[in-house]
Design an enzyme around this catalytic site. Structure first.
Site, PDB file in Angstrom:
ATOM      1  CG  MET A 175      54.013  29.702  52.264  1.00 24.30           C
ATOM      2  SD  MET A 175      52.418  29.432  53.072  1.00 24.30           S
ATOM      3  CE  MET A 175      52.006  27.798  52.504  1.00 24.30           C
ATOM      4  CB  SER A 200      51.391  29.747  44.913  1.00 25.04           C
ATOM      5  OG  SER A 200      52.180  30.871  45.033  1.00 25.04           O
ATOM      6  CG  HIS A 253      50.263  25.155  46.153  1.00 25.23           C
ATOM      7  ND1 HIS A 253      49.049  25.599  45.696  1.00 25.23           N
ATOM      8  CD2 HIS A 253      50.895  26.252  46.664  1.00 25.23           C
ATOM      9  CE1 HIS A 253      48.955  26.900  45.911  1.00 25.23           C
ATOM     10  NE2 HIS A 253      50.049  27.306  46.490  1.00 25.23           N
ATOM     11  CD  GLU A 270      45.842  23.553  44.424  1.00 26.41           C
ATOM     12  OE1 GLU A 270      44.739  23.769  43.915  1.00 26.41           O
ATOM     13  OE2 GLU A 270      46.799  24.360  44.338  1.00 26.41           O
ATOM     14  CG  ASN A 317      45.935  30.216  44.704  1.00 25.84           C
ATOM     15  OD1 ASN A 317      45.248  30.214  45.726  1.00 25.84           O
ATOM     16  ND2 ASN A 317      47.246  30.173  44.736  1.00 25.84           N
TER      17      ASN A 317
HETATM   18  P1  NAI Z   1      58.863  34.226  52.392  1.00 22.87           P
HETATM   19  O1  NAI Z   1      59.412  35.418  51.703  1.00 22.87           O
HETATM   20  O2  NAI Z   1      58.107  34.392  53.638  1.00 22.87           O
HETATM   21  O3  NAI Z   1      60.048  33.208  52.695  1.00 22.87           O
HETATM   22  C1  NAI Z   1      61.014  32.822  51.799  1.00 22.87           C
HETATM   23  C2  NAI Z   1      62.245  32.412  52.599  1.00 22.87           C
HETATM   24  O4  NAI Z   1      63.131  31.736  51.738  1.00 22.87           O
HETATM   25  C3  NAI Z   1      63.005  33.566  53.230  1.00 22.87           C
HETATM   26  O5  NAI Z   1      63.174  33.327  54.604  1.00 22.87           O
HETATM   27  C4  NAI Z   1      64.348  33.541  52.499  1.00 22.87           C
HETATM   28  O6  NAI Z   1      65.423  33.933  53.329  1.00 22.87           O
HETATM   29  C5  NAI Z   1      64.459  32.105  52.101  1.00 22.87           C
HETATM   30  N1  NAI Z   1      65.321  31.883  50.952  1.00 22.87           N
HETATM   31  C6  NAI Z   1      65.354  32.547  49.784  1.00 22.87           C
HETATM   32  N2  NAI Z   1      66.291  32.009  48.973  1.00 22.87           N
HETATM   33  C7  NAI Z   1      66.856  30.990  49.650  1.00 22.87           C
HETATM   34  C8  NAI Z   1      67.882  30.033  49.349  1.00 22.87           C
HETATM   35  N3  NAI Z   1      68.481  30.033  48.172  1.00 22.87           N
HETATM   36  N4  NAI Z   1      68.206  29.135  50.287  1.00 22.87           N
HETATM   37  C9  NAI Z   1      67.587  29.123  51.477  1.00 22.87           C
HETATM   38  N5  NAI Z   1      66.610  29.980  51.805  1.00 22.87           N
HETATM   39  C10 NAI Z   1      66.255  30.901  50.907  1.00 22.87           C
HETATM   40  O7  NAI Z   1      58.015  33.455  51.274  1.00 22.87           O
HETATM   41  P2  NAI Z   1      56.720  32.572  51.450  1.00 22.87           P
HETATM   42  O8  NAI Z   1      55.517  33.422  51.440  1.00 22.87           O
HETATM   43  O9  NAI Z   1      56.926  31.610  52.557  1.00 22.87           O
HETATM   44  O10 NAI Z   1      56.692  31.769  50.059  1.00 22.87           O
HETATM   45  C11 NAI Z   1      57.573  30.715  49.796  1.00 22.87           C
HETATM   46  C12 NAI Z   1      57.049  29.896  48.620  1.00 22.87           C
HETATM   47  O11 NAI Z   1      55.752  29.405  48.934  1.00 22.87           O
HETATM   48  C13 NAI Z   1      56.865  30.697  47.339  1.00 22.87           C
HETATM   49  O12 NAI Z   1      57.192  29.851  46.246  1.00 22.87           O
HETATM   50  C14 NAI Z   1      55.385  31.047  47.330  1.00 22.87           C
HETATM   51  O13 NAI Z   1      54.858  31.214  46.032  1.00 22.87           O
HETATM   52  C15 NAI Z   1      54.817  29.804  47.956  1.00 22.87           C
HETATM   53  N6  NAI Z   1      53.515  29.978  48.612  1.00 22.87           N
HETATM   54  C16 NAI Z   1      53.224  31.073  49.384  1.00 22.87           C
HETATM   55  C17 NAI Z   1      52.005  31.210  49.998  1.00 22.87           C
HETATM   56  C18 NAI Z   1      51.703  32.393  50.872  1.00 22.87           C
HETATM   57  O14 NAI Z   1      50.514  32.570  51.225  1.00 22.87           O
HETATM   58  N7  NAI Z   1      52.677  33.162  51.274  1.00 22.87           N
HETATM   59  C19 NAI Z   1      50.960  30.186  49.841  1.00 22.87           C
HETATM   60  C20 NAI Z   1      51.386  29.034  49.089  1.00 22.87           C
HETATM   61  C21 NAI Z   1      52.614  28.968  48.484  1.00 22.87           C
END
Ligand code: NAI
Length: 688
Positions: free
Chosen positions: A318, A419, A440, A452, A490
């Site tokens: 994301m 999310s 979001h 959102e 969602n």
């Molecule tokens: P992801 O696992 O692909 O990426 C998360 C990234 O954050 C990783 O690259 C990680 O190294 C980095 N990270 C973790 N802790 C960190 C910190 N303290 N400082 C800097 N970087 C840090 O996760 P994704 O899927 O992108 O999800 C991210 C957020 O978006 C979550 O809150 C999720 O609920 C939300 N979200 C996800 C969707 C999806 O379809 N994957 C859709 C809408 C929202």
């Protein structure tokens, strides 16, 4: 000689070469649109010009954003019947006929938007000159509103560039830039801004032969060729839209097939066809959806916040894509993660996006320059907006905010892309808790227009306005929602997807389930959608929401995830995937699905929609329809779930829901929110 008249929306200046420059400048509007009154003023102006007999006419717009964006769509909703629609359309045709019949040369000088009625006006000119830049967009997008060109657009474009180009533009509704329009032949010159006026002047001073199609293009309109081509067009359209849902493109093909080559007859048929379509349910619902979109867009006007720099933390699926999208839309972006290695794949993906969207090397390079990998997080101190998109872990997010807040500018927006975690669980570590807002995004960011904007009673309304303004700045559609489980999209999608899983588990072939959802008008079947989102993500969301909303999670979903069948990304979920495409085994021959398949999925979704209405998850009922169409793809031709309930009748749907409750249990228990949409009085309800 300046002969500016007193008309409000347009005026004419005649210059020393006796060229009349007719300027469109619709009052109290940032965009030129052709309302009935503007068309009348234009007609009168043409009559006066005929009297004055200038050397030629150049039509220009004074609006920075473009030429003319089309007809005034709001007027479409006031048409009461076919006859009223027909006379309005024929009036428009008469005005453009007058333009086409002027005894002196005419040029449309086009920059920015030149759409629908705007392009039809340009086509009625003898020549067209367009600015050569990516911001200039020409097209006939009427099919997107459930109609087709009605002011002679189909009659003039098909002979000008041939049926292939013309029908491609009108059937898809897509827009092209000036250069592509010139290649197709409906723009004579595409020139940089500084040459625009000189090019128009030259065409009047020394008029060339008007553009003519090539022999092959002309042949495409031949009576012997038309039936064959019409079949090809129908086949192509049928791959994108069903005739019972979206009749307009099919009607346009009929008009062309039957009448091309006979201008008068085709004008007549074009008007009659649009008059039929425009008062029909599909067009009225699509127009409603268009206006809902305008309403959501206008929410951004509440603040004058001008964000230029966004800092994104978390370069995963994301965060990486949010950063890329912001850079594409012109923002300065710093992108942070735990290490440079984690940022690199996001930058690579961004490059692919820029290449696909921007095409030319220079804009691609400029976008890359705007996107700065920043693993040390230096950007935090300068950013107008800070978006957190790290793992879905409340503790990790909270500890991050603690580090961020002291370094952020006082006036910067702090946003989370969570999310599922309520803002209340995240903000108490902040010294100014009211500053946290949810922004979001949906996956994939570049495709999903809706965003959102999540807030609750504690959130500072100005922060919400700023978040909305930022969302508009990057050309996404903001939907304010409360910080309740699953927000809107969602939450409403989940029961629908879970019911599809139940059905599949009962032995209904997955392909049949998807087919029925498509037949309802959803853009993708729920089984394929679950596979595409990822079954692990679905399970996570379902478990999370299930706790709050009392929604059982089907065992089948857990089993698939345990087996590592995660959907498209693992090569197998409900379906198997070959080269990224689902292999959908056809149901056995003669298979008869039970009657309730579609109802079970759709009614669970609608039941959740009325629950959201009751709980005020959105500010206005209309926002629910807009959010559902843009966030879930809910059948646009039905105008949104609430409009659908209104169309079918809440009482009818409630009865069907009640029957399902009897046979399948409490997951079909009608939500008390049905009272809000039901036409029943209390007495009737107790009686019935
Ligand atoms: P992801 O696992 O692909 O990426 C998360 C990234 O954050 C990783 O690259 C990680 O190294 C980095 N990270 C973790 N802790 C960190 C910190 N303290 N400082 C800097 N970087 C840090 O996760 P994704 O899927 O992108 O999800 C991210 C957020 O978006 C979550 O809150 C999720 O609920 C939300 N979200 C996800 C969707 C999806 O379809 N994957 C859709 C809408 C929202």
């Amino acid at each position: 000689m300046d002969t500016q008249n007193d008309k409000r929306d347009l005026y004419t200046v005649i210059d020393d070469d006796n060229i009349a420059w007719l300027h469109f400048d619709k009052q109290d509007s940032s965009t030129n649109v052709l309302s009935a009154s503007v068309l009348e003023a234009f007609y009168e102006e043409l009559l006066e010009l005929v009297e004055r007999a200038p050397r030629g006419l150049v039509i220009v717009s004074d609006k920075p954003n473009g030429f003319i964006a089309g007809a005034d769509v709001r007027e479409f909703t006031r048409l009461e019947n076919h006859d009223q629609a027909l006379s309005a359309i024929q009036r428009g045709q008469a005005v453009f006929d007058r333009l086409a019949a002027l005894p002196f040369p005419s040029v449309a000088l086009i920059h920015g938007f030149c759409l629908g009625g705007g392009l039809e006006m340009a086509l009625a000119c003898r020549y067209r000159v367009a600015r050569d830049d990516p911001g200039t967009r020409l097209g006939l997008p009427e099919v997107r509103l459930g109609i087709h060109p009605g002011f002679g657009g189909s009659v003039r474009l098909t002979p000008l560039v041939g049926a292939l180009h013309a029908m491609d533009l009108m059937l898809s509704g897509r827009t092209v830039d000036g250069r592509a329009a010139r290649r197709m032949g409906f723009v004579d010159h595409a020139v940089p801004e500084r040459h625009l006026h000189a090019a128009a002047r030259a065409m009047i001073m020394d008029p060339p032969f008007p553009h003519r199609p090539s022999k092959l293009q002309a042949l495409s309109n031949h009576p012997w060729v038309r039936p064959l081509l019409a079949r090809v067009f129908r086949h192509q359209v049928s791959k994108k839209a069903r005739e019972d849902h979206y009749p307009a493109p099919y009607a346009l093909i009929d008009v062309w097939q039957e009448h091309a080559g006979d201008e008068r007859a085709m004008l007549h048929a074009e008007a009659a066809s649009v008059a039929d379509l425009i008062v029909g349910p599909t067009a009225q619902n699509l127009i409603r959806v268009f206006l809902l979109q305008e309403t959501l867009k206008a929410l951004g006007q509440k603040s004058d916040f001008k964000p230029a720099h966004v800092h994104v933390i978390g370069a995963g699926i994301m965060g990486g894509d949010i950063a890329a999208w912001c850079a594409l839309r012109g923002m300065r972006v710093t992108l942070a993660d735990q290490s440079p290695e984690r940022i690199a794949p996001a930058v690579k993906r961004a490059h692919r996006l820029f290449k696909r969207r921007l095409k030319r090397p220079r804009p691609i390079q400029e976008a890359m320059d705007r996107l700065m990998p920043d693993h040390k997080g230096i950007g935090v101190e300068h950013a107008d907006v800070v978006i957190e998109a790290i793992f879905e872990d409340a503790e990790a997010k909270r500890s991050l905010y603690q580090q961020l807040e002291p370094r952020m500018r006082e006036d910067a927006v702090l946003a989370t892309n969570t999310s599922s975690i309520p803002l209340a669980e995240l903000r108490d570590v902040l010294s100014k808790p009211a500053r946290l807002v949810g922004i979001h995004f949906f996956n994939p960011v570049a495709k999903m227009q809706l965003v959102e904007i999540v807030r609750d009673d504690t959130t500072d309304p100005e922060v919400v306005n700023r978040a909305i303004r930022f969302t508009r700045k990057i050309d996404r559609l903001p939907l304010p929602v409360t910080s309740t489980p699953g927000f809107l999209v969602n939450r409403v999608l989940m029961p629908y997807l879970l019911e599809a899983v139940e059905l599949e588990n009962e032995g209904i072939p997955a392909a049949e389930i998807d087919r029925q959802a498509l037949a309802f008008g959803m853009p993708m079947g729920p089984v394929e959608l679950a596979d595409t989102v990822g079954l692990d993500i679905c399970l996570h969301v379902a478990e999370n929401l299930g706790k709050h909303l009392d929604t059982p999670v089907p065992q089948r979903l857990r089993d698939l995830v345990r087996q590592g069948r995660l959907g498209r990304k693992s090569g197998e979920g409900f379906y198997q995937y070959k080269k990224g495409k689902a292999v959908k085994p056809a149901p056995p021959k003669g298979y008869q699905p039970p009657d309730s398949v579609s109802d079970r999925m759709i009614l669970r979704m609608l039941n959740e929609v009325v629950a959201c209405l009751r709980e005020h998850v959105v500010e206005e009922p209309d926002h629910l329809d807009g959010g559902m169409v843009y966030g879930t793809g809910f059948a646009p031709f039905r105008g949104g779930p609430l409009r659908y309930i209104e169309t079918v009748g809440a009482d009818t749907l409630l009865q069907r829901l009640g029957k399902l409750e009897q046979t399948l249990g409490p997951r079909f228990t009608p939500d008390p929110g049905w009272e809000l949409v039901s036409g029943f009085t209390d007495e009737e309800k107790t009686g019935g």
